[in-house]
Design an enzyme around this catalytic site. Structure first.
Site, mmCIF file in Angstrom:
data_model
loop_
_atom_site.group_PDB
_atom_site.id
_atom_site.type_symbol
_atom_site.label_atom_id
_atom_site.label_comp_id
_atom_site.label_asym_id
_atom_site.label_seq_id
_atom_site.Cartn_x
_atom_site.Cartn_y
_atom_site.Cartn_z
ATOM 1 C CE1 TYR A 159 -4.236 1.746 0.728
ATOM 2 C CE2 TYR A 159 -2.790 3.196 1.971
ATOM 3 C CZ TYR A 159 -4.012 2.951 1.380
ATOM 4 O OH TYR A 159 -5.009 3.892 1.420
ATOM 5 C CE LYS A 172 -3.701 4.538 -1.783
ATOM 6 N NZ LYS A 172 -4.789 4.894 -2.708
HETATM 7 P P1 NDP Z 1 -13.749 1.453 0.270
HETATM 8 O O1 NDP Z 1 -13.252 0.074 0.570
HETATM 9 O O2 NDP Z 1 -14.868 2.014 1.086
HETATM 10 O O3 NDP Z 1 -14.090 1.586 -1.271
HETATM 11 C C1 NDP Z 1 -13.189 1.101 -2.228
HETATM 12 C C2 NDP Z 1 -13.833 1.137 -3.569
HETATM 13 O O4 NDP Z 1 -12.902 0.607 -4.532
HETATM 14 C C3 NDP Z 1 -15.090 0.307 -3.651
HETATM 15 O O5 NDP Z 1 -16.072 1.041 -4.346
HETATM 16 C C4 NDP Z 1 -14.663 -0.920 -4.454
HETATM 17 O O6 NDP Z 1 -15.737 -1.344 -5.253
HETATM 18 C C5 NDP Z 1 -13.597 -0.324 -5.349
HETATM 19 N N1 NDP Z 1 -12.622 -1.251 -5.921
HETATM 20 C C6 NDP Z 1 -11.737 -2.042 -5.275
HETATM 21 N N2 NDP Z 1 -10.987 -2.727 -6.159
HETATM 22 C C7 NDP Z 1 -11.405 -2.349 -7.393
HETATM 23 C C8 NDP Z 1 -11.018 -2.693 -8.707
HETATM 24 N N3 NDP Z 1 -10.032 -3.576 -8.944
HETATM 25 N N4 NDP Z 1 -11.657 -2.109 -9.756
HETATM 26 C C9 NDP Z 1 -12.666 -1.222 -9.538
HETATM 27 N N5 NDP Z 1 -13.074 -0.860 -8.307
HETATM 28 C C10 NDP Z 1 -12.457 -1.425 -7.240
HETATM 29 O O7 NDP Z 1 -12.441 2.394 0.398
HETATM 30 P P2 NDP Z 1 -12.266 3.945 0.715
HETATM 31 O O8 NDP Z 1 -13.423 4.707 0.215
HETATM 32 O O9 NDP Z 1 -11.843 4.081 2.120
HETATM 33 O O10 NDP Z 1 -10.972 4.254 -0.167
HETATM 34 C C11 NDP Z 1 -11.046 4.862 -1.438
HETATM 35 C C12 NDP Z 1 -9.646 5.332 -1.798
HETATM 36 O O11 NDP Z 1 -9.196 6.249 -0.811
HETATM 37 C C13 NDP Z 1 -8.624 4.214 -1.877
HETATM 38 O O12 NDP Z 1 -7.732 4.450 -2.951
HETATM 39 C C14 NDP Z 1 -7.901 4.338 -0.550
HETATM 40 O O13 NDP Z 1 -6.593 3.846 -0.613
HETATM 41 C C15 NDP Z 1 -7.934 5.838 -0.352
HETATM 42 N N6 NDP Z 1 -7.755 6.253 1.034
HETATM 43 C C16 NDP Z 1 -8.661 5.916 2.002
HETATM 44 C C17 NDP Z 1 -8.451 6.337 3.306
HETATM 45 C C18 NDP Z 1 -9.416 6.014 4.407
HETATM 46 O O14 NDP Z 1 -9.100 6.327 5.576
HETATM 47 N N7 NDP Z 1 -10.552 5.447 4.149
HETATM 48 C C19 NDP Z 1 -7.257 7.111 3.686
HETATM 49 C C20 NDP Z 1 -6.388 7.421 2.587
HETATM 50 C C21 NDP Z 1 -6.640 6.992 1.321
HETATM 51 P P3 NDP Z 1 -16.287 -2.854 -5.353
HETATM 52 O O15 NDP Z 1 -15.857 -3.584 -4.111
HETATM 53 O O16 NDP Z 1 -17.758 -2.662 -5.468
HETATM 54 O O17 NDP Z 1 -15.639 -3.376 -6.611
#
Ligand code: NDP
Length: 262
Positions: free
Chosen positions: A162, A166
């Site tokens: 990760y 990033k």
């Molecule tokens: P969630 O787990 O809530 O959402 C992740 C999303 O990514 C889901 O909609 C999932 O959709 C989708 N996803 C995962 N793999 C794939 C793929 N291969 N192709 C298409 N869609 C995919 O995560 P967050 O909202 O927390 O995170 C979103 C982003 O923000 C990420 O990049 C994360 O690293 C970043 N982030 C989050 C933080 C936090 O504290 N939450 C902090 C810093 C960064 P589905 O499962 O329906 O396919």
């Protein structure tokens, strides 16, 4: 960038794709984009989840539709971009938000776990940016936003792929920004801190070795961020208000990275 002169909202007349927007930060970004006037394609790996998120936003009167694509696959990233153009006529904003995490000590990490995170969080963002760039560069306008992380700016134990992915996104942002600046395509990285989402909760319960209280204590603002607070910065970065920002990474973390204490 083309705007509908009758729509004075910040993203009026724009067409956007938000990857991984079936929930969490991606859904919040799709929502704010829609409310600011953009037509949005919502994405998930699963067609039903993409449709469900899109129909929830459509009920609010937003111009949104769903499309399933796995961002680990370049041909699916291309299909997502083509679908946005086929449905709405152009492509102005692309957010690479899809992301996953595996939290484990480096010595215990399996090769397939390393690959899953790198493929999704780094390669998937390149495939997405390339698919978007193929429309935006000839069109001579567009904005690509990578959703990075504070863990793209500092290292944290047990988060090897990760953290590598990033950090890599910041490099990807700089190179694409430099390559496409003369074509009026901006590329930026938005680095959230700890945000209340499913991923955040999973991090705590799957090897993260921290509690919500730890985050609240370590974050100068004393709380988690809300997904909408990240989304509103994404709106700004996507809008013409950010017209001279490219190649940068913007941290949205309640002061977490700035603070050097415990
Ligand atoms: P969630 O787990 O809530 O959402 C992740 C999303 O990514 C889901 O909609 C999932 O959709 C989708 N996803 C995962 N793999 C794939 C793929 N291969 N192709 C298409 N869609 C995919 O995560 P967050 O909202 O927390 O995170 C979103 C982003 O923000 C990420 O990049 C994360 O690293 C970043 N982030 C989050 C933080 C936090 O504290 N939450 C902090 C810093 C960064 P589905 O499962 O329906 O396919």
């Amino acid at each position: 960038m083309t705007q509908n002169p009758t729509d004075t909202r910040r993203l009026g007349g724009r067409v956007a794709v938000v990857t991984g927007s079936s929930g969490g930060i991606g859904l919040a970004i799709a929502t704010e984009f829609g409310r600011e006037g953009a037509a949005v394609v919502v994405n998930s790996r699963d067609a039903e989840r993409a449709e469900k998120a899109a129909s929830t936003l459509a009920q609010e009167g937003l111009r949104v539709s769903g499309f399933a694509a796995d961002m680990r696959r370049p041909e699916e990233a291309r299909a997502l971009a083509q679908t946005a153009v086929a449905r709405y006529g152009r492509l102005d904003i692309w957010v690479n938000n899809a992301g996953i995490n595996v939290i484990k000590p480096a010595l215990e990490l399996e090769a397939d776990e390393w690959a899953a995170v790198i493929d999704t969080n780094l390669s998937g963002c390149f495939y997405g940016a390339q698919a978007a760039g193929r429309f935006m560069v000839p069109q001579k306008s567009g904005v690509i936003i990578h959703i990075g992380s504070i863990i793209g700016e500092v290292g944290l134990p047990r988060r090897v792929p990760y953290t590598a992915a990033k950090h890599g996104l910041i490099g990807l942002t700089k190179v694409l920004a430099a390559e496409w600046a003369r074509d009026n395509v901006r590329v930026v990285c938005l680095d959230p801190g700890y945000i209340s989402t499913g991923l955040g909760v999973k991090s705590q319960t799957h090897g993260g070795a921290f509690t919500a209280a730890d985050i609240e204590r370590r974050t100068p603002m004393g709380r988690f961020g809300e997904a909408a607070e990240v989304a509103r910065v994404a709106v700004f970065l996507a809008s013409d208000d950010a017209s001279y920002i490219t190649g940068s990474h913007i941290t949205v973390d309640g002061g977490w990275v700035a603070y050097g204490g415990w």
